[in-house]
Enzyme design. Sequence first.
Site, PDB file in Angstrom:
ATOM      1  N   TYR A   1      72.662  47.576  46.396  1.00 20.58           N
ATOM      2  CA  TYR A   1      72.237  47.981  45.114  1.00 20.58           C
ATOM      3  C   TYR A   1      72.574  47.095  44.166  1.00 20.58           C
ATOM      4  O   TYR A   1      73.661  46.384  44.118  1.00 20.58           O
ATOM      5  CB  TYR A   1      72.873  49.450  44.745  1.00 20.58           C
ATOM      6  CG  TYR A   1      72.409  50.693  45.457  1.00 20.58           C
ATOM      7  CD1 TYR A   1      71.201  51.141  44.702  1.00 20.58           C
ATOM      8  CD2 TYR A   1      72.909  51.263  46.540  1.00 20.58           C
ATOM      9  CE1 TYR A   1      70.683  52.533  45.252  1.00 20.58           C
ATOM     10  CE2 TYR A   1      72.360  52.447  47.148  1.00 20.58           C
ATOM     11  CZ  TYR A   1      71.402  52.971  46.378  1.00 20.58           C
ATOM     12  OH  TYR A   1      70.785  54.101  46.806  1.00 20.58           O
ATOM     13  N   GLU A   2      71.678  46.933  42.973  1.00 19.82           N
ATOM     14  CA  GLU A   2      71.862  45.899  42.085  1.00 19.82           C
ATOM     15  C   GLU A   2      71.888  46.380  40.812  1.00 19.82           C
ATOM     16  O   GLU A   2      72.283  45.644  39.719  1.00 19.82           O
ATOM     17  CB  GLU A   2      70.903  44.916  42.327  1.00 19.82           C
ATOM     18  CG  GLU A   2      71.059  44.101  43.737  1.00 19.82           C
ATOM     19  CD  GLU A   2      70.076  42.916  43.878  1.00 19.82           C
ATOM     20  OE1 GLU A   2      69.519  42.621  42.954  1.00 19.82           O
ATOM     21  OE2 GLU A   2      69.874  42.529  45.002  1.00 19.82           O
TER      22      GLU A   2
END
Length: 305
Positions: free
Chosen positions: A154-155
């Site tokens: 996840y970013e």
Amino acid sequence: MDSLMLISLLMLQYLCISLFSIQVAATNGKLFREYIGAESKNVTFSDVPVNPNVEFHFILSFAIDYTTSSTSPSPTNGHFNVFWDSNTLTPSQVSAIKARHSNVKVALSLGGDSVSNRNVYFQPTSVTSWIQNAVSSITKIIKEYNLDGIDIDYEHFSSDPNAFTECIGRLIVILKQNRVISFASIAPYDDDPVQSHYLALWRKYGNFIDYVNFQFYAYDKGTNVSQFLRFFEIQRSNYRGGKVLVSFGTDGSGGLSPKNGFFTACSRLKSQGKLHGIFVWSADDSKGTGFGFEKQSQALLASPK
């Protein structure tokens, strides 16, 4: 100095050197990992060269807790769907590559940067419901594809670090306890809020995380060897006790490129017993180049020196 004392000192020196050599050999790794499937370029597992003398992980990119609508994908609170190129990277292809190479394992990565030109946000409705949905949907995908582990990538975040920590940490623990996966990794990079979320996760659940796929290619283009080694030491300190893997991108992204000294840096780390492994983003981007850097990476890892 009498001869007996001299012999004792020489034996002690030899013992220290031997112990150091054993320690270095024990801390270096032969793990090579490569992300695959995110760019829909029809790359297959069999396209990628596999050195039999390394541990090789393919990482399918990505499974995302979003709807599969191509026009308006939206969060689903932990109901994960396959977003990699499922036309070429099929369950039967996973089984085939693992049967062909006994040293190959296959994982799936969760999250990623974007889908259909929209940022993928970690956006749970609640910790409890997200975990329940995630365990169920990810278990289904892993069993269908005969996968071995998960990677967290996840970013973008619509939640605080604590919610991310509890959702992801407990997800990993449950999947390991249920023997659904044998390993888990995280893929942070040096930017907030990304780093703060992953460091919070590491502080509480680091004992359950096997590898840190640190995105060194997220640093600026033109990074040199000295800068790279400094960045590595910083992240090694941040994720203390973890197996921090080094990385490069074949998509023209930043960091230290193979052409500018990446393998020189790897050799230095290996001589110091700090090279746990190498990962690459991504097989899709390497398809047209003959996978030369993948071959070079694996050869370096497999080399005894």
